[in-house]
Design a protein around this motif. Structure first.
Motif, PDB file in Angstrom:
ATOM      1  N   ILE A 189       0.834  -1.209   0.000  1.00 14.01           N
ATOM      2  CA  ILE A 189       0.000   0.000   0.000  1.00 14.01           C
ATOM      3  C   ILE A 189       0.867   1.256   0.000  1.00 14.01           C
ATOM      4  CG2 ILE A 189      -0.361   0.433   2.485  1.00 14.01           C
ATOM      5  CD1 ILE A 189      -3.381   0.739   1.746  1.00 14.01           C
ATOM      6  N   ASP A 190       2.075   1.165   0.545  1.00 20.11           N
ATOM      7  CA  ASP A 190       3.028   2.283   0.434  1.00 20.11           C
ATOM      8  C   ASP A 190       3.424   2.489  -1.035  1.00 20.11           C
ATOM      9  OD1 ASP A 190       3.371   3.495   2.906  1.00 20.11           O
ATOM     10  OD2 ASP A 190       4.787   1.968   3.597  1.00 20.11           O
ATOM     11  N   LYS A 191       3.633   1.384  -1.741  1.00 21.26           N
ATOM     12  CA  LYS A 191       3.972   1.464  -3.167  1.00 21.26           C
ATOM     13  C   LYS A 191       2.820   2.075  -3.955  1.00 21.26           C
ATOM     14  CE  LYS A 191       5.126  -1.471  -7.140  1.00 21.26           C
ATOM     15  NZ  LYS A 191       5.315  -2.879  -7.608  1.00 21.26           N
ATOM     16  N   TRP A 192       1.595   1.674  -3.633  1.00 24.67           N
ATOM     17  CA  TRP A 192       0.421   2.237  -4.320  1.00 24.67           C
ATOM     18  C   TRP A 192       0.307   3.737  -4.054  1.00 24.67           C
ATOM     19  CZ3 TRP A 192      -3.843   4.594  -1.986  1.00 24.67           C
ATOM     20  CH2 TRP A 192      -4.884   4.928  -2.868  1.00 24.67           C
ATOM     21  N   LYS A 193       0.608   4.157  -2.825  1.00 19.74           N
ATOM     22  CA  LYS A 193       0.487   5.578  -2.445  1.00 19.74           C
ATOM     23  C   LYS A 193       1.381   6.460  -3.315  1.00 19.74           C
ATOM     24  CE  LYS A 193       2.773   6.929   1.088  1.00 19.74           C
ATOM     25  NZ  LYS A 193       3.271   7.086   2.481  1.00 19.74           N
ATOM     26  N   GLU A 194       2.586   5.972  -3.645  1.00 18.36           N
ATOM     27  CA  GLU A 194       3.517   6.758  -4.441  1.00 18.36           C
ATOM     28  C   GLU A 194       2.935   7.113  -5.799  1.00 18.36           C
ATOM     29  OE1 GLU A 194       7.062   4.470  -4.651  1.00 18.36           O
ATOM     30  OE2 GLU A 194       7.483   4.569  -2.488  1.00 18.36           O
ATOM     31  N   VAL A 195       2.151   6.188  -6.383  1.00 19.35           N
ATOM     32  CA  VAL A 195       1.526   6.448  -7.683  1.00 19.35           C
ATOM     33  C   VAL A 195       0.228   7.233  -7.512  1.00 19.35           C
ATOM     34  CG1 VAL A 195       0.528   5.357  -9.734  1.00 19.35           C
ATOM     35  CG2 VAL A 195       2.548   4.353  -8.640  1.00 19.35           C
ATOM     36  N   ALA A 196      -0.518   6.916  -6.451  1.00 18.47           N
ATOM     37  CA  ALA A 196      -1.831   7.532  -6.246  1.00 18.47           C
ATOM     38  C   ALA A 196      -1.737   9.039  -6.073  1.00 18.47           C
ATOM     39  CB  ALA A 196      -2.512   6.906  -5.035  1.00 18.47           C
ATOM     40  N   VAL A 197      -0.701   9.518  -5.385  1.00 19.43           N
ATOM     41  CA  VAL A 197      -0.583  10.965  -5.165  1.00 19.43           C
ATOM     42  C   VAL A 197      -0.242  11.710  -6.451  1.00 19.43           C
ATOM     43  CG1 VAL A 197       0.032  10.720  -2.731  1.00 19.43           C
ATOM     44  CG2 VAL A 197       1.837  10.720  -4.459  1.00 19.43           C
ATOM     45  N   GLU A 198       0.222  10.990  -7.467  1.00 17.12           N
ATOM     46  CA  GLU A 198       0.549  11.613  -8.751  1.00 17.12           C
ATOM     47  C   GLU A 198      -0.603  11.518  -9.750  1.00 17.12           C
ATOM     48  OE1 GLU A 198       3.270  13.299  -9.194  1.00 17.12           O
ATOM     49  OE2 GLU A 198       4.132  12.746  -7.241  1.00 17.12           O
ATOM     50  N   SER A 199      -1.642  10.739  -9.418  1.00 22.49           N
ATOM     51  CA  SER A 199      -2.771  10.560 -10.332  1.00 22.49           C
ATOM     52  C   SER A 199      -3.727  11.744 -10.229  1.00 22.49           C
ATOM     53  CB  SER A 199      -3.524   9.269 -10.016  1.00 22.49           C
ATOM     54  OG  SER A 199      -2.662   8.145 -10.107  1.00 22.49           O
ATOM     55  N   PRO A 200      -4.172  12.311 -11.356  1.00 17.54           N
ATOM     56  CA  PRO A 200      -5.073  13.461 -11.296  1.00 17.54           C
ATOM     57  C   PRO A 200      -6.495  13.103 -10.871  1.00 17.54           C
ATOM     58  CG  PRO A 200      -4.721  12.794 -13.569  1.00 17.54           C
ATOM     59  CD  PRO A 200      -3.796  11.960 -12.739  1.00 17.54           C
ATOM     60  N   MET A 201      -6.917  11.853 -11.140  1.00 15.88           N
ATOM     61  CA  MET A 201      -8.292  11.439 -10.850  1.00 15.88           C
ATOM     62  C   MET A 201      -8.300  10.049 -10.218  1.00 15.88           C
ATOM     63  SD  MET A 201     -10.128  14.000 -12.194  1.00 15.88           S
ATOM     64  CE  MET A 201     -11.791  13.409 -12.523  1.00 15.88           C
ATOM     65  N   GLN A 202      -9.355   9.780  -9.457  1.00 15.23           N
ATOM     66  CA  GLN A 202      -9.574   8.436  -8.936  1.00 15.23           C
ATOM     67  C   GLN A 202     -11.028   8.051  -9.149  1.00 15.23           C
ATOM     68  OE1 GLN A 202      -9.219   7.970  -4.702  1.00 15.23           O
ATOM     69  NE2 GLN A 202     -10.288   9.876  -4.225  1.00 15.23           N
ATOM     70  N   ARG A 203     -11.265   6.733  -9.276  1.00 17.27           N
ATOM     71  CA  ARG A 203     -12.626   6.251  -9.490  1.00 17.27           C
ATOM     72  C   ARG A 203     -13.250   5.843  -8.158  1.00 17.27           C
ATOM     73  NH1 ARG A 203     -13.212   1.987 -14.350  1.00 17.27           N
ATOM     74  NH2 ARG A 203     -11.992   0.668 -12.932  1.00 17.27           N
ATOM     75  N   LEU A 204     -14.454   6.317  -7.948  1.00 16.69           N
ATOM     76  CA  LEU A 204     -15.248   5.891  -6.806  1.00 16.69           C
ATOM     77  C   LEU A 204     -16.498   5.190  -7.316  1.00 16.69           C
ATOM     78  CD1 LEU A 204     -15.093   9.063  -4.513  1.00 16.69           C
ATOM     79  CD2 LEU A 204     -13.606   7.053  -4.465  1.00 16.69           C
ATOM     80  N   VAL A 205     -16.932   4.163  -6.597  1.00 18.98           N
ATOM     81  CA  VAL A 205     -18.149   3.442  -6.965  1.00 18.98           C
ATOM     82  C   VAL A 205     -18.970   3.225  -5.708  1.00 18.98           C
ATOM     83  CG1 VAL A 205     -16.992   2.238  -8.865  1.00 18.98           C
ATOM     84  CG2 VAL A 205     -17.134   1.144  -6.616  1.00 18.98           C
ATOM     85  N   LEU A 206     -20.217   2.882  -5.898  1.00 18.57           N
ATOM     86  CA  LEU A 206     -21.067   2.525  -4.768  1.00 18.57           C
ATOM     87  C   LEU A 206     -20.717   1.108  -4.334  1.00 18.57           C
ATOM     88  CD1 LEU A 206     -23.344   3.147  -2.825  1.00 18.57           C
ATOM     89  CD2 LEU A 206     -24.989   2.449  -4.581  1.00 18.57           C
TER      90      LEU A 206
END
Length: 337
Positions: A189-206
């Motif tokens: 999850i630390d590895k994922w965080k490094e990419v996530a903070v650079e992503s302009p958008m994220q997908r949310l679903v119900l």
């Protein structure tokens, strides 16, 4: 699931009075009561907090906007969807008799339904506050670390007991593997965080919030979702990982299930990385040990040992899915290079 038959209680009679129903008998299944009344058979669900009751009503409106069947909540005679009695909250639905399916078929139907739910409710949210992502990850890591610390204390007590129980001996044998999986989850999850903070958008679903085949009914008119009070807008990985954690038989093909899901709603690369982190974390193992700790005086030793062994036997399937997810992302990276 354990089914317990209990004597009639005044509390249930008072709740059903709000619906002008006359209780004859009931069976308790977890937090659900199958109530037999003079007027028919119903399912009465207990909710312990006002927050969950409010969430149920809010999420019900979101689900009702979808072309997706959910079990209807019945109004009381006062027009309320939730009734409060002695500090608890209750809601009433029809009792639905299932069409018998094998667990394998039902799991496949549920995954397809889950993918449809996610696909139908997807929203794109800008990642304009990277600190929010960091705080979210740190909160997850802190929660996982708390499980580690609790398990370490559990093992310490077991090691210093003159006669550890058979279940405690089983946990002692698997302690290092559980801690190793937890550390792998934290690293992922630390590895994922490094990419996530650079992503302009994220997908949310119900998200359903508590996805399992116990919360899914197939009747002669099709499939219906149950227990919506834990629903939330979040990453689809939350539901996928929780559903996999709910599976307890080693014959399930997790790779096949993910393929069924992605036929309707393909995951993005960063979502696959997050799913890997959730899959590494041994949530079902921790839950089984916690359940033993809280109910060890109830003579459930053999039952808990079998539950822990089922979790252990599913682990190779989880590892296979993790490798497939890694391979998928590696192949995409190579193609881009």
């Amino acid at each position: 699931m354990t089914v317990l038959t209990q004597p009639l209680t005044g509390a249930l009679k008072r709740v059903l009075f709000h619906y002008h129903l006359h209780l004859v008998d009931f069976t308790q299944i977890g937090h659900v009561f199958k109530v037999k009344c003079l007027e028919g058979i119903y399912a009465l669900k207990k909710i312990k907090t006002d927050e969950r009751a409010k969430r149920l009503l809010y999420m019900r409106r979101k689900f009702n906007a979808l072309p997706l069947r959910t079990v209807p909540i019945l109004h009381s005679m006062e027009g309320d969807l939730v009734v409060k009695e002695e500090g608890n909250y209750y809601y009433l639905t029809p009792w639905i008799d299932e069409v018998p399916f094998s667990d394998e078929k039902k799991v496949g139907y549920f995954v397809d339904c889950l993918a449809y739910l996610h696909h139908s409710t997807v929203e794109m949210e800008p990642v304009d506050d990277t600190e929010k992502v960091v705080r979210c990850v740190e909160a997850i890591k802190a929660k996982w670390r708390s499980y580690e610390e609790w398990l370490t204390a559990f093992v310490y007590r077991a090691e210093h007991t003159i006669y550890p129980s058979p279940f405690e001996q089983l946990v002692l044998a698997h302690y290092n593997a559980i801690i190793q999986k937890t550390e792998q989850a934290i690293g992922a999850i630390d590895k994922w965080k490094e990419v996530a903070v650079e992503s302009p958008m994220q997908r949310l679903v119900l998200c359903h919030g508590q996805p399992s085949i116990d919360h899914f009914i197939c009747d002669n008119r099709g499939a219906q979702l149950l227990n919506l009070e834990a629903a939330t807008m979040d990453t689809p990985c939350l539901d996928i990982a929780a559903f996999i954690d709910s599976l307890s038989h080693s014959s399930v093909d997790l790779v096949k299930l993910l393929n069924i899901y992605e036929m309707s709603f393909p995951l993005r690369d960063n979502e696959k990385d997050l799913l890997v982190a959730f899959l590494h974390f041994p949530a079902a193992g921790y839950r089984t040990i916690l359940d033993y700790h809280h109910r060890r005086e109830q003579g459930r030793e053999l039952e808990t040992i079998r539950a822990f062994e089922r979790v252990h036997h599913v682990q190779p399937k989880r590892e296979e899915l993790i490798q497939v997810l890694h391979k998928s992302n590696d192949e995409k990276d190579s193609a881009q290079d």
